[in-house]
Design a protein around this motif. Sequence first.
Motif, PDB file in Angstrom:
ATOM      1  N   LEU A  21     -50.531   9.290   4.881  1.00 16.21           N
ATOM      2  CA  LEU A  21     -48.736  10.048   4.614  1.00 16.21           C
ATOM      3  C   LEU A  21     -48.550  10.423   3.216  1.00 16.21           C
ATOM      4  O   LEU A  21     -48.479   9.538   2.655  1.00 16.21           O
ATOM      5  CB  LEU A  21     -48.194   9.493   5.779  1.00 16.21           C
ATOM      6  CG  LEU A  21     -46.016  10.051   5.969  1.00 16.21           C
ATOM      7  CD1 LEU A  21     -46.451  11.543   6.147  1.00 16.21           C
ATOM      8  CD2 LEU A  21     -45.497   9.044   6.652  1.00 16.21           C
ATOM      9  N   GLY A  30     -50.988  13.599   5.634  1.00 15.66           N
ATOM     10  CA  GLY A  30     -49.426  14.137   6.851  1.00 15.66           C
ATOM     11  C   GLY A  30     -48.559  14.690   5.200  1.00 15.66           C
ATOM     12  O   GLY A  30     -48.707  13.599   4.140  1.00 15.66           O
ATOM     13  N   ALA A  71     -44.088  14.729   4.465  1.00 17.62           N
ATOM     14  CA  ALA A  71     -42.526  14.363   5.088  1.00 17.62           C
ATOM     15  C   ALA A  71     -42.032  14.739   4.052  1.00 17.62           C
ATOM     16  O   ALA A  71     -42.423  13.939   2.161  1.00 17.62           O
ATOM     17  CB  ALA A  71     -42.501  12.725   6.240  1.00 17.62           C
ATOM     18  N   LYS A  86     -37.905  11.595   8.526  1.00 17.43           N
ATOM     19  CA  LYS A  86     -39.152  12.095   8.669  1.00 17.43           C
ATOM     20  C   LYS A  86     -40.076  11.304   8.540  1.00 17.43           C
ATOM     21  O   LYS A  86     -41.366  11.527   9.483  1.00 17.43           O
ATOM     22  CB  LYS A  86     -39.161  13.871   7.966  1.00 17.43           C
ATOM     23  CG  LYS A  86     -38.417  15.345   8.404  1.00 17.43           C
ATOM     24  CD  LYS A  86     -38.476  16.465   7.697  1.00 17.43           C
ATOM     25  CE  LYS A  86     -37.844  17.608   8.350  1.00 17.43           C
ATOM     26  NZ  LYS A  86     -37.612  18.498   7.775  1.00 17.43           N
ATOM     27  N   ASP A 135     -40.161   9.185  11.233  1.00 19.83           N
ATOM     28  CA  ASP A 135     -40.689  10.092  12.604  1.00 19.83           C
ATOM     29  C   ASP A 135     -42.114  10.101  12.648  1.00 19.83           C
ATOM     30  O   ASP A 135     -42.556  10.094  13.646  1.00 19.83           O
ATOM     31  CB  ASP A 135     -39.427  10.996  12.786  1.00 19.83           C
ATOM     32  CG  ASP A 135     -38.367  10.579  12.604  1.00 19.83           C
ATOM     33  OD1 ASP A 135     -37.888   9.939  13.026  1.00 19.83           O
ATOM     34  OD2 ASP A 135     -37.312  11.761  12.343  1.00 19.83           O
ATOM     35  N   TYR A 136     -42.757  10.123  11.368  1.00 21.41           N
ATOM     36  CA  TYR A 136     -44.095  10.942  11.662  1.00 21.41           C
ATOM     37  C   TYR A 136     -44.680   9.438  11.802  1.00 21.41           C
ATOM     38  O   TYR A 136     -45.818   9.903  12.750  1.00 21.41           O
ATOM     39  CB  TYR A 136     -44.487  11.711  10.048  1.00 21.41           C
ATOM     40  CG  TYR A 136     -45.545  11.944   9.892  1.00 21.41           C
ATOM     41  CD1 TYR A 136     -46.161  12.722  10.475  1.00 21.41           C
ATOM     42  CD2 TYR A 136     -46.781  10.637   9.356  1.00 21.41           C
ATOM     43  CE1 TYR A 136     -47.807  13.767  10.476  1.00 21.41           C
ATOM     44  CE2 TYR A 136     -48.063  11.491   9.670  1.00 21.41           C
ATOM     45  CZ  TYR A 136     -48.272  12.802   9.659  1.00 21.41           C
ATOM     46  OH  TYR A 136     -49.814  12.666   9.849  1.00 21.41           O
ATOM     47  N   LYS A 164     -45.161   8.265  15.472  1.00 25.16           N
ATOM     48  CA  LYS A 164     -46.045   9.359  16.554  1.00 25.16           C
ATOM     49  C   LYS A 164     -47.084   8.933  16.197  1.00 25.16           C
ATOM     50  O   LYS A 164     -48.291   9.031  17.184  1.00 25.16           O
ATOM     51  CB  LYS A 164     -45.698  10.416  15.673  1.00 25.16           C
ATOM     52  CG  LYS A 164     -45.782  11.772  17.182  1.00 25.16           C
ATOM     53  CD  LYS A 164     -45.025  13.040  17.114  1.00 25.16           C
ATOM     54  CE  LYS A 164     -45.356  13.600  17.898  1.00 25.16           C
ATOM     55  NZ  LYS A 164     -45.151  14.571  17.614  1.00 25.16           N
ATOM     56  N   HIS A 165     -47.226   8.979  14.568  1.00 22.40           N
ATOM     57  CA  HIS A 165     -49.200   9.104  14.137  1.00 22.40           C
ATOM     58  C   HIS A 165     -49.633   7.790  13.548  1.00 22.40           C
ATOM     59  O   HIS A 165     -51.005   7.761  14.095  1.00 22.40           O
ATOM     60  CB  HIS A 165     -48.936  10.766  13.419  1.00 22.40           C
ATOM     61  CG  HIS A 165     -48.846  11.424  13.418  1.00 22.40           C
ATOM     62  ND1 HIS A 165     -49.673  11.821  14.586  1.00 22.40           N
ATOM     63  CD2 HIS A 165     -47.472  12.284  13.429  1.00 22.40           C
ATOM     64  CE1 HIS A 165     -48.742  12.995  14.344  1.00 22.40           C
ATOM     65  NE2 HIS A 165     -47.635  13.509  14.335  1.00 22.40           N
TER      66      HIS A 165
END
Lengths: 526, 114
Positions: free
Chosen positions: A12, A35, A37, A42, A45-46, A49-50
Amino acid sequence: MTTVEKIKPLVLIVDDNSTNIDLLVNTLKKDYRLGVAKNGQKALDYTEKHLPDLILLDIMMPGMNGYEVCGRLKTATRTKDIPVIFITAMTETAHKTRAFEAGALDYITKPFHTAEVKARVKTHLSLKKAREHEIYIASKIQKTLLLGQPPRDINGIQIAQLTIPSQKVDGDFYDFFKINNQCFDLVVGDVMGKGIPAALLGAAIKSHFLRVLNELIRLTDKKEFPDPEKIISSVHSSMIDQLEDIETFVTLCYARFDMAKYLLSFVDCGHMRTIHFHADSNRCSLLRGVNMPLGFPEQEPFKQTLVSFQPGDLFVFYSDGLTEAKNQDGVLYGEKRLVDFVQKNAIMESKELINIIRKDVVAFSQSDIFDDDLTCVLVGIEKKSTSQALSDKAKLEIKNDLTELARVRDFVRNFCEGIPGFPLDNNRINLIELAVTEVTANIIKHAYGEHTGERIQINALLLDDKIVLQFYDWGKAFDPKSVPLPVFDGSQSGGFGLHIISHTVDEVVYSRDKKGRNCASLEIKL
Amino acid sequence: MKLSTEKIGEVTVVTVLTEVLDASNAEEFKTATAPILKESNKVVFEISQIKFMDSSGCGTLLSFLRQLKSSNGNLKLCRVQEPVRILFELVRIDRIIEIFDTKEEAIKSFKMGI
């Protein structure tokens, strides 16, 4: 583990600057899934979730800055082990220090070289993989070496156990040693430390227990199983040097359940306080011993504590992983909550209860991933009524032959020993054996006399406060009043049978029904 | 039934090699012991192997006692297991037959008089 090997790791990138993002994406897209953000929220959140394998985090962002994002990631159990590398233009030492304090593993300053980014990302991902592999091995050790199987054939007892390995296995262990059909030992323990060293030490301690038990049993009379305090002393003296060498210690509780005496003797060495639920008062007490953990050099002699228990009582052994499970605000599950929960639900079967304890801890912490191993062993003492249905009646039919006497004794002994709660001790069972031998021998010798091929039917019944043994025969009628009183001066060889019967059981009734069936009924009060 | 005998001076020690002495084998015990009682009138029964005895066992011992006393001898017992001792108390044999903890004590008691 296996998923990491098969598909590319997920990285990320968190940055508010599009140029930086493009540069990093171009650098890494060949080797990783990516990913992106653009602000702190964000990114959180990311991540939630991942669950990326690694995060590249910019410090200076509008709103939540990088330190704060990192700090938040590090407080949540699910995300705290994700490696974070800060990427920023700030080069001062104070900033770097603060980044490390926030939990970063590494630091790359802008402007960066793509080769350096690639190298650092690769290094940290392989370190992460190594850490995960260690956890995998440690959890394998835990499953195969640290957790024992409960004995299945102890009368009047229900055992249930729960383990949730954490991401960092920390050497919780438990095991059971069966002594006989009415007695077993349980040891639960926790090694200070984490990962493979703790897991291996836990396994080593378990093998020390087995070795010590073996040696002590060989040294003593086989009927005498060594006391818990003797066992712990021997394990301690055989391990103290190793424990001191690796600078660790072990908390544990070694408990012996004696179902013949309804007695628990335990040696507690700084372990979590065992919960004892009392069925009669519907309250819990907490069992604590007086001993220091194993590995403390100067030990007083280990002392065991005795506790008696009743049908319907329940014991809860657990590791600190259970009471120290945290919710998202950092509040601990705690001993009190566990005690209250046990008290409220103690009526359940052990297996059911342990399931709802698990559900309650998961609901409390809003996560099924925990910082520490979570282990819990329940030992439930069955209520008399639940198992009564199984053994409250038994039947035996024998030939009218004196060689059958041994079978009658075996039958009655088995029945008496199978009564839940074991209200009859060995001395009383000996007397009952004597009574039934006399009754049966009288029937064979006097009621049937010279007749062969006849039968005697024996019923054993368990009632609330007594057992009843009924002997049926179809021989001559018997009137106890016709039998002369025994003479005790040694001048007579016979005549003792009825005297023995009436002095070894609480009540004897002889009767004969209209079909010519004789019944001798013996009652033994419990 | 297996018995092992040992002659120590005037005394014969009979070790009874069975765990059970009840109505099923009391006759057998009687038959096996008969020749010994013909040879000797001072007999010690070592019964540590016997875990269970009933009134037939007691009756047999009492008949041996009467037989030995009628020939001016005596019968003594040693090494009696707890369940058997309880039976002896119940039928008061402990007041009629002397019981000793060891074989040696039983033998010694014969030397001090019948």
